[in-house]
Design an enzyme around this catalytic site. Structure first.
Site, PDB file in Angstrom:
ATOM      1  N   ARG A  63       0.815  -1.218   0.000  1.00  0.00           N
ATOM      2  CA  ARG A  63       0.000   0.000   0.000  1.00  0.00           C
ATOM      3  C   ARG A  63       0.847   1.267   0.000  1.00  0.00           C
ATOM      4  O   ARG A  63       0.401   2.330  -0.450  1.00  0.00           O
ATOM      5  CB  ARG A  63      -0.924  -0.017   1.224  1.00  0.00           C
ATOM      6  CG  ARG A  63      -2.112   0.919   1.102  1.00  0.00           C
ATOM      7  CD  ARG A  63      -3.015   0.830   2.318  1.00  0.00           C
ATOM      8  NE  ARG A  63      -2.333   1.234   3.514  1.00  0.00           N
ATOM      9  CZ  ARG A  63      -2.435   0.617   4.703  1.00  0.00           C
ATOM     10  NH1 ARG A  63      -3.204  -0.449   4.830  1.00  0.00           N
ATOM     11  NH2 ARG A  63      -1.766   1.049   5.739  1.00  0.00           N
ATOM     12  N   TYR A 116     -15.205  21.037 -12.922  1.00  0.00           N
ATOM     13  CA  TYR A 116     -15.693  19.682 -13.258  1.00  0.00           C
ATOM     14  C   TYR A 116     -16.851  19.332 -12.301  1.00  0.00           C
ATOM     15  O   TYR A 116     -16.716  19.495 -11.073  1.00  0.00           O
ATOM     16  CB  TYR A 116     -14.502  18.732 -13.066  1.00  0.00           C
ATOM     17  CG  TYR A 116     -14.741  17.283 -13.291  1.00  0.00           C
ATOM     18  CD1 TYR A 116     -15.100  16.798 -14.549  1.00  0.00           C
ATOM     19  CD2 TYR A 116     -14.553  16.373 -12.257  1.00  0.00           C
ATOM     20  CE1 TYR A 116     -15.282  15.442 -14.757  1.00  0.00           C
ATOM     21  CE2 TYR A 116     -14.726  15.010 -12.459  1.00  0.00           C
ATOM     22  CZ  TYR A 116     -15.091  14.553 -13.709  1.00  0.00           C
ATOM     23  OH  TYR A 116     -15.271  13.214 -13.901  1.00  0.00           O
ATOM     24  N   ASP A 188      -6.956  22.115 -11.032  1.00  0.00           N
ATOM     25  CA  ASP A 188      -7.171  20.958 -11.900  1.00  0.00           C
ATOM     26  C   ASP A 188      -6.633  21.345 -13.283  1.00  0.00           C
ATOM     27  O   ASP A 188      -7.198  22.203 -13.958  1.00  0.00           O
ATOM     28  CB  ASP A 188      -8.674  20.642 -11.955  1.00  0.00           C
ATOM     29  CG  ASP A 188      -9.001  19.429 -12.820  1.00  0.00           C
ATOM     30  OD1 ASP A 188      -8.218  19.101 -13.739  1.00  0.00           O
ATOM     31  OD2 ASP A 188     -10.069  18.824 -12.594  1.00  0.00           O
ATOM     32  N   LYS A 213      -6.992  10.779 -18.309  1.00  0.00           N
ATOM     33  CA  LYS A 213      -7.184  11.445 -19.594  1.00  0.00           C
ATOM     34  C   LYS A 213      -5.904  11.338 -20.433  1.00  0.00           C
ATOM     35  O   LYS A 213      -5.565  10.277 -20.891  1.00  0.00           O
ATOM     36  CB  LYS A 213      -7.627  12.893 -19.354  1.00  0.00           C
ATOM     37  CG  LYS A 213      -8.838  12.993 -18.404  1.00  0.00           C
ATOM     38  CD  LYS A 213     -10.097  12.374 -18.964  1.00  0.00           C
ATOM     39  CE  LYS A 213     -11.179  12.116 -17.916  1.00  0.00           C
ATOM     40  NZ  LYS A 213     -11.595  13.235 -17.113  1.00  0.00           N
TER      41      LYS A 213
HETATM   42  C1  LIG Z   1     -12.260  13.312 -15.862  1.00  0.00           C
HETATM   43  C2  LIG Z   1     -11.895  14.525 -15.112  1.00  0.00           C
HETATM   44  C3  LIG Z   1     -11.640  14.476 -13.746  1.00  0.00           C
HETATM   45  C4  LIG Z   1     -11.808  13.234 -12.929  1.00  0.00           C
HETATM   46  O1  LIG Z   1     -10.949  12.219 -13.307  1.00  0.00           O
HETATM   47  P1  LIG Z   1     -11.324  10.668 -13.062  1.00  0.00           P
HETATM   48  O2  LIG Z   1     -10.035  10.005 -13.273  1.00  0.00           O
HETATM   49  O3  LIG Z   1     -12.404  10.351 -14.043  1.00  0.00           O
HETATM   50  O4  LIG Z   1     -11.826  10.574 -11.654  1.00  0.00           O
HETATM   51  C5  LIG Z   1     -11.251  15.640 -13.124  1.00  0.00           C
HETATM   52  N1  LIG Z   1     -11.142  16.794 -13.795  1.00  0.00           N
HETATM   53  C6  LIG Z   1     -11.385  16.885 -15.109  1.00  0.00           C
HETATM   54  C7  LIG Z   1     -11.230  18.192 -15.785  1.00  0.00           C
HETATM   55  C8  LIG Z   1     -11.778  15.762 -15.806  1.00  0.00           C
HETATM   56  O5  LIG Z   1     -12.057  15.847 -17.108  1.00  0.00           O
END
Ligand SMILES: *Cc1c(COP(=O)(O)O)cnc(C)c1O
Length: 395
Positions: A63, A116, A188, A213
């Protein structure tokens, strides 16, 4: 081979960081360590590993991470340009843990209105039950953010451009105002990736990526990352360790493999996205294309000043049309999948209604918003597919 040097470009860092060097028989990629139990030759060795100054990097229990995890963390940190990186089971986990690590009950959070949607939901549900108050602010607020800072404001959260409405934010102005008031800043940065925008170099304390992504890049892994410097690292470590969050080594290996080609893939996503966006902006069925790299786009100046590129995700506002016409357009597309997420090799399209997720600045446009991800296909094929779709929309 000794790895990347100071002064090397990002593409070089991506190719050379997080590798095994001369270990592992010279195999280029770090091996995937499947581990829960780790054993030690003596009680002293066990004590040294768990209590030593290098305990963050000691392999003591699955972990707590393995060399596979450390390789990925080092590679992401190398392109973030500063700080240390943690990996989390999803982008949303990276967001929620980051917020928990900078906020306590009774604190106040400033959250960008274009965030988001699941980030908003986390604030409106979990943070709310922890007696943490959230105020949503206009993404275009700039230095005006200072007026919203209260005596108990402890954190300010940015996301630019927003991944549905694509509004830009003046990150240096906003973070400067926050720091004057000792407010932690979080961002983000999934749209730009650390290749096209470096949050820590623009005044942000905690940089967040949905690795799912572009870094993963192949639509097959869920992961998030958090990158920061002290004093934030100890708090982040506290939350990650106590919540027991960890990711699997196979996913780390997939993410690292994705990261190796990020520079090359993003160049293609950028070129195709821009070509498709420019083509769409000349179509009469479209009222506006939301893409920060288009010269006449609001926020283009900020994008040009602070960002070094654009990814393949952008929005399109259609002129008002019926549900049936929209379905004729989208359902008949051959190359665009209908689905959430983005950043993989494939093109995607999905309608969004931002009205439901805006409170500070109501979203007021009459047409539908569709979000397009330009994948790695030939841009001319994508344009031909959209062209046929718009013809269906018009009839
Ligand atoms: C998809 C996304 C997230 C969340 O990511 P996950 O891996 O799906 O939890 C956060 N911020 C943005 C801008 C996103 O497109």
């Amino acid at each position: 081979m000794s790895g990347p040097k100071k002064g090397h470009g990002d593409a070089t860092r991506i190719a050379h960081t997080g590798r095994g060097g001369t270990r592992h028989h010279g195999v280029v990629n770090p091996p995937v360590y499947h581990a829960s139990t780790v054993t030690f030759p003596s009680l002293k060795a066990l004590k040294d590993a768990t209590e030593g100054t290098q305990s963050d990097r000691a392999v003591t229990y699955g972990r707590r991470g393995t060399p596979t995890h450390f390789a990925l963390q080092d590679a992401i940190a190398a392109i973030e340009g500063a700080g240390s990186t943690f990996v989390l089971p999803s982008g949303l986990a990276a967001i929620s843990v980051s917020l928990l690590s900078v906020l306590n009950p009774g604190d106040h959070l400033l959250m960008v209105d274009s965030a988001y949607a699941p980030t908003r939901h986390f604030c409106d549900t979990v943070l709310r039950t922890l007696a943490i108050e959230t105020t949503y602010y206009d993404p275009a607020i700039g230095a005006g953010i200072a007026k919203l800072i209260k005596s108990n404001t402890r954190a300010l959260y940015l996301e630019a451009p927003g991944s549905v409405t694509f509004e830009m934010q003046d990150v240096p102005e906003i973070t400067m105002a926050a720091h004057v008031h000792r407010v932690a800043t979080l961002m983000d940065n999934t749209w730009a990736t650390p290749l096209f925008f470096k949050p820590l170099a623009h005044g942000v304390d905690i940089s967040i990526q949905s690795v799912t992504k572009y870094i993963g890049g192949h639509a097959d892994v869920m992961m998030g990352s958090i990158t920061a410097s002290e004093p934030w690292l100890s708090r982040l470590r506290h939350w990650i360790n106590h919540l027991g969050l960890c990711v699997g080594p196979d996913d780390c290996s997939l993410a690292l493999r994705g990261l190796r080609t990020l520079d090359a893939r993003l160049a293609r996503h950028q070129a195709s996205g821009l070509k498709v966006a420019e083509w769409l902006s000349n179509r009469r069925e479209i009222s506006r294309v939301l893409h920060p790299a288009l010269v006449n786009y609001t926020g283009h100046g900020i994008w040009k000043r602070d960002f070094t590129g654009a990814s393949g995700l952008f929005g399109v506002l259609l002129k008002p049309c019926s549900d049936e016409a929209l379905a004729d357009f989208v359902d008949g597309l051959e190359l665009f999948g209908i689905g959430y997420s983005w950043g993989g090799f494939e093109s995607l399209i999905v309608p969004h209604d931002p009205r439901a997720i805006r409170t500070a600045v109501p979203w007021q446009t009459s047409g539908r918003l569709i979000r397009i991800h330009a994948g790695l296909e030939d841009a001319d094929d994508l344009i031909a597919d959209l062209s046929a779709g718009l013809a269906r929309l018009a009839t």
